[in-house]
Design a protein around this motif. Sequence first.
Motif, PDB file in Angstrom:
ATOM      1  N   GLY A   1       3.078  -0.630 -31.091  1.00 39.64           N
ATOM      2  CA  GLY A   1       3.669  -0.715 -29.763  1.00 39.64           C
ATOM      3  C   GLY A   1       4.530  -1.949 -29.567  1.00 39.64           C
TER       4      GLY A   1
ATOM      5  N   ILE B   1       0.005   4.112 -25.805  1.00 40.86           N
ATOM      6  CA  ILE B   1       1.124   3.684 -26.646  1.00 40.86           C
ATOM      7  C   ILE B   1       1.652   4.848 -27.484  1.00 40.86           C
ATOM      8  CG2 ILE B   1       1.752   2.157 -28.578  1.00 40.86           C
ATOM      9  CD1 ILE B   1      -0.198   0.117 -27.438  1.00 40.86           C
TER      10      ILE B   1
ATOM     11  N   THR C   1       3.801  -0.410 -22.439  1.00 44.81           N
ATOM     12  CA  THR C   1       3.183  -0.863 -23.684  1.00 44.81           C
ATOM     13  C   THR C   1       2.625  -2.266 -23.552  1.00 44.81           C
ATOM     14  OG1 THR C   1       4.729   0.503 -24.950  1.00 44.81           O
ATOM     15  CG2 THR C   1       3.573  -1.223 -26.143  1.00 44.81           C
TER      16      THR C   1
END
Length: 313
Positions: A57, A184, A229
């Motif tokens: 991520g 994510i 994220t």
Amino acid sequence: MRMAWLLLFLLLCVASLAVGASELAWAQVFNWHGDTWLILGASRLPRLAALILVGVGLAVCGVILQQVVRNRFVEPATTGGLDAARLGILLSLGVAPAADAPLRMLFALALCFAASLLFVAIIRRIRARNAVLVPVIGLMYGGVLSALAEFYAYRFNLLQSMQGWLMGDFSKVVQGRYEILYLILPIVLLTYLYAQRFTVLGMGEGMATSLGLNYTANVTLGLLLVAVTVSASVIAVGAIPFVGLVVPNLVALHYGDNLRRTLPLVALGGASLLLVCDLLGRLLIYPFEVPIGLTAGGLGGLMFLGLVVWRQR
């Protein structure tokens, strides 16, 4: 070459499962021994999953920000994103002390997204800028946000709570306390589907508009993906710097800027780098542990300095 990177990643995954404060008898793993599988299922496997998800991520976040800002030296740690997410978490603790993780994440997401929009607006107003000036402005911007967070924490007696998000740490990752990181996965998938658009964004607003791309909408989408994220990562394991800066630069040096082709390598590199940093932290003072925020900051900072020197030369 790609198979070599994949093999290295798999070896790092095995090493991550093998290293820990308690000894793991691999013979008992294959014999389905209850205690051994309890350690794996409750601690080692969740930690490995969290490391991979956060590494992937953060590396993808770095790619998006670098395309949006058109600068190789930006990532959540050098644009104020991590500091804004921490401020959002502290605000949630002050407004709703009993808030659960999803609500805290919403506060972090809102602050991170707003801070990213403001940073992009500031950078666009600076006409004469070199490659190093942009991250320097981002670090100063993040310092202001961090000072606001510390003042708020001091004002409302939240300094002790703030320490948990100042530095990344995977030692508390167990089953039931990391699942928010699975957000994510759709972010990475969506980034891959929009990879061609983010590649065009890196050519500048004029070129993107002439090619029929809605520049404002795609920039907003990219910053929103980054905010989700970053907020999920900070909520689960704390702030981890430089992953999104180092990995995309190293991949771009060898494979170019076509994100549709390089994004899987960026994701693999981000997970591998975080696994290396985690293993270093677990082995340096074994059986105790150095927080990954320190190892990632040290190793990533050295690599960042090397990239700056190389770019200037």
